[in-house]
Design a protein around this motif. Structure first.
Motif, PDB file in Angstrom:
ATOM      1  N   ALA A  49       7.245   9.228   5.119  1.00 23.39           N
ATOM      2  CA  ALA A  49       7.524   7.807   4.903  1.00 23.39           C
ATOM      3  C   ALA A  49       7.652   7.557   3.390  1.00 23.39           C
ATOM      4  O   ALA A  49       7.222   8.385   2.582  1.00 23.39           O
ATOM      5  N   PRO A  50       8.238   6.426   3.005  1.00 21.30           N
ATOM      6  CA  PRO A  50       8.459   6.147   1.568  1.00 21.30           C
ATOM      7  C   PRO A  50       7.146   5.792   0.860  1.00 21.30           C
ATOM      8  O   PRO A  50       6.887   4.637   0.527  1.00 21.30           O
ATOM      9  N   MET A  51       6.339   6.815   0.601  1.00 20.56           N
ATOM     10  CA  MET A  51       4.966   6.603   0.110  1.00 20.56           C
ATOM     11  C   MET A  51       4.911   5.937  -1.258  1.00 20.56           C
ATOM     12  O   MET A  51       4.028   5.122  -1.519  1.00 20.56           O
ATOM     13  N   THR A  52       5.836   6.297  -2.155  1.00 15.49           N
ATOM     14  CA  THR A  52       5.773   5.733  -3.509  1.00 15.49           C
ATOM     15  C   THR A  52       5.911   4.217  -3.433  1.00 15.49           C
ATOM     16  O   THR A  52       5.129   3.475  -4.037  1.00 15.49           O
ATOM     17  N   ALA A  53       6.881   3.755  -2.670  1.00 16.10           N
ATOM     18  CA  ALA A  53       7.098   2.307  -2.534  1.00 16.10           C
ATOM     19  C   ALA A  53       5.917   1.655  -1.797  1.00 16.10           C
ATOM     20  O   ALA A  53       5.449   0.577  -2.189  1.00 16.10           O
ATOM     21  N   LEU A  54       5.398   2.308  -0.768  1.00 19.33           N
ATOM     22  CA  LEU A  54       4.291   1.716   0.001  1.00 19.33           C
ATOM     23  C   LEU A  54       3.016   1.646  -0.848  1.00 19.33           C
ATOM     24  O   LEU A  54       2.281   0.654  -0.797  1.00 19.33           O
ATOM     25  N   LEU A  55       2.764   2.696  -1.630  1.00 17.45           N
ATOM     26  CA  LEU A  55       1.562   2.688  -2.483  1.00 17.45           C
ATOM     27  C   LEU A  55       1.678   1.595  -3.550  1.00 17.45           C
ATOM     28  O   LEU A  55       0.692   0.940  -3.893  1.00 17.45           O
ATOM     29  N   ASP A  56       2.889   1.381  -4.039  1.00 19.91           N
ATOM     30  CA  ASP A  56       3.108   0.318  -5.031  1.00 19.91           C
ATOM     31  C   ASP A  56       2.826  -1.057  -4.404  1.00 19.91           C
ATOM     32  O   ASP A  56       2.130  -1.894  -4.991  1.00 19.91           O
ATOM     33  N   ILE A  57       3.304  -1.260  -3.183  1.00 20.71           N
ATOM     34  CA  ILE A  57       3.036  -2.531  -2.484  1.00 20.71           C
ATOM     35  C   ILE A  57       1.534  -2.683  -2.258  1.00 20.71           C
ATOM     36  O   ILE A  57       0.960  -3.750  -2.494  1.00 20.71           O
ATOM     37  N   GLY A  58       0.900  -1.597  -1.818  1.00 19.17           N
ATOM     38  CA  GLY A  58      -0.546  -1.639  -1.571  1.00 19.17           C
ATOM     39  C   GLY A  58      -1.319  -2.025  -2.828  1.00 19.17           C
ATOM     40  O   GLY A  58      -2.220  -2.871  -2.779  1.00 19.17           O
ATOM     41  N   ARG A  59      -0.947  -1.419  -3.948  1.00 10.33           N
ATOM     42  CA  ARG A  59      -1.636  -1.707  -5.223  1.00 10.33           C
ATOM     43  C   ARG A  59      -1.459  -3.171  -5.605  1.00 10.33           C
ATOM     44  O   ARG A  59      -2.401  -3.853  -5.975  1.00 10.33           O
ATOM     45  N   ARG A  60      -0.231  -3.664  -5.498  1.00 18.35           N
ATOM     46  CA  ARG A  60       0.049  -5.047  -5.932  1.00 18.35           C
ATOM     47  C   ARG A  60      -0.666  -6.081  -5.071  1.00 18.35           C
ATOM     48  O   ARG A  60      -1.017  -7.156  -5.543  1.00 18.35           O
ATOM     49  N   HIS A  61      -0.877  -5.742  -3.794  1.00 14.92           N
ATOM     50  CA  HIS A  61      -1.485  -6.726  -2.886  1.00 14.92           C
ATOM     51  C   HIS A  61      -2.950  -6.410  -2.562  1.00 14.92           C
ATOM     52  O   HIS A  61      -3.557  -7.122  -1.760  1.00 14.92           O
ATOM     53  N   GLY A  62      -3.486  -5.353  -3.125  1.00  7.92           N
ATOM     54  CA  GLY A  62      -4.874  -4.985  -2.829  1.00  7.92           C
ATOM     55  C   GLY A  62      -5.071  -4.566  -1.377  1.00  7.92           C
ATOM     56  O   GLY A  62      -6.057  -4.926  -0.726  1.00  7.92           O
ATOM     57  N   ILE A  63      -4.104  -3.809  -0.855  1.00 10.12           N
ATOM     58  CA  ILE A  63      -4.152  -3.383   0.560  1.00 10.12           C
ATOM     59  C   ILE A  63      -4.190  -1.851   0.612  1.00 10.12           C
ATOM     60  O   ILE A  63      -3.496  -1.182  -0.157  1.00 10.12           O
TER      61      ILE A  63
END
Ligand SMILES: Cc1ncc(COP(=O)(O)O)c(C=O)c1O
Length: 373
Positions: free
Chosen positions: A137-151
């Protein structure tokens, strides 16, 4: 001439599997302690580049164990791709939390990272990245979203042992990851699962949940409701033998994917065939080789292949088409057109070590003939 039946999957147990299982039996360690369990966990952690690996009964309870360890429960939401195997969503449901279904993207068939942020609510606790059919899965993009939203971002890597994102092996990319060792997987223990993580406290909590909730400092004292989610030493013996050969087992998956690609690509446009593709940042392990065909022809092609003794499987139905996840609230009222199209058009082709070049010729000829009818 009658041709032999070609199944979709078949385990490759041609290494030390029999010897190790026999040793476990001879030594009398057949339950959920033993040296093969210790070794399998250590070897698998090394394989994924993580500090911890916890062996458990199967890939479904691996996800449940991880969600329990994260404290996810009633009132929480976990973002899950709509196009996945049912266990990804069910494990969320076991905890009392709700899976929130997000659409996929049409090239790698994984969750569409561009559609994740719209699904985040104040209740969102985690994003579950599922590496489908061996493509990460597109982990780099998902990890970036997770970091920005605290998820939190977790991986369901059931189908993707050894796959890589920008050169890094899945299993250690997010906070934690889960794996399946079911009989059709790249590495198998018959039934089995694993959770990997670098988080010491999370690993300790999951260990407690896995062993009936027993207090690690006080034997036979159970301060929480736990589960029996342990793996047996017999299964781990298989796992040790499989892991010794991981490189070779993965190489066969790549050989088979290339074999299908080389034979089918020249006919793709003419027959409306779509082959699996790999994102530039990804190394897929091609758990199952897949094709997509026009929806109107999919089921008749599968029947044609079955007549020719070639077993296939349709792609997973998207979760929102299953009765328990059909309420529009599971998809926040949004349509999920890509997941639906994937579910209607995909076919898994036979993928296992013993599949030879002549078998690939036969399958591809049948696919081409079936589609050209
Ligand atoms: C994506 C995915 N998640 C979870 C699982 C569950 O694993 P198991 O069948 O070992 O419970 C599977 C596989 O079977 C799977 O493909």
């Amino acid at each position: 001439m009658t041709h032999p039946h070609l199944p979709v999957a078949q385990p490759d147990l041609g290494g030390n599997e029999l010897a190790y299982v026999s040793q476990a039996i001879q030594e009398g360690w057949i339950s959920s302690t033993g040296r093969f369990l210790t070794r399998f966990e250590a070897d698998f952690a090394r394989f994924c580049g993580t500090r911890h690996a916890l062996a458990c009964a199967n890939g479904t309870v691996a996800i449940h164990l991880l969600l329990l360890g994260l404290g996810i429960g009633p009132g929480d939401e976990v973002i899950v791709p709509a196009f996945t195997y049912v266990a990804s969503a069910n494990a969320v449901t076991y905890t009392g939390a709700r899976p929130v279904l997000v659409d996929s993207e049409p090239v790698t068939w994984n969750i569409d990272a561009n559609k994740v942020e719209a699904a985040i609510t104040p209740r969102t606790k985690a994003i579950m990245a599922v590496h489908l059919y061996g493509h990460p899965a597109p982990m780099t993009a998902l990890l970036d979203i997770g970091r920005r939203h605290g998820i939190l971002v977790i991986e369901d890597a059931a189908e993707a042992h050894g796959a890589k994102v920008e050169g890094k092996t899945v299993g250690g990319l997010g906070l934690a990851a889960t794996f399946s060792f079911y009989g059709n997987k790249i590495l198998t223990t018959g039934e089995g699962g694993m959770v990997t993580t670098n988080d010491d406290e999370l690993a300790a909590r999951m260990r407690q949940f896995r062993g009936q909730g027993m207090d690690p400092e006080r034997r036979y004292w159970f301060p929480i409701v736990g589960y029996n989610y342990r793996m047996t030493n017999l299964a781990a013996a298989l796992g040790c033998a499989q892991l010794e050969r991981a490189g070779g087992l993965i190489a066969h998956r790549l050989r088979i994917a290339r074999g299908y690609h080389d034979r089918l690509a020249p006919h793709a446009d003419r027959l409306g065939l779509q082959l699996a593709s790999e994102a530039p940042w990804a190394s897929s392990v091609h758990w199952l080789s897949c094709i997509r065909v026009p929806a109107a022809k999919r089921d008749s092609l599968m029947a044609f292949l079955a007549e020719h003794q070639i077993e296939t499987r349709p792609f997973f139905p998207p979760m929102h088409r299953l009765p328990m996840y059909s309420d529009p609230s599971f998809r926040q009222g949004r349509p999920l057109p890509v997941a639906e199209e994937l579910g209607d058009t995909g076919i898994n082709l036979p993928t296992y070590t013993a599949l030879g070049e002549a078998d690939l010729d036969r399958i591809c000829q049948a696919v081409i003939a079936g589609l050209a009818r």
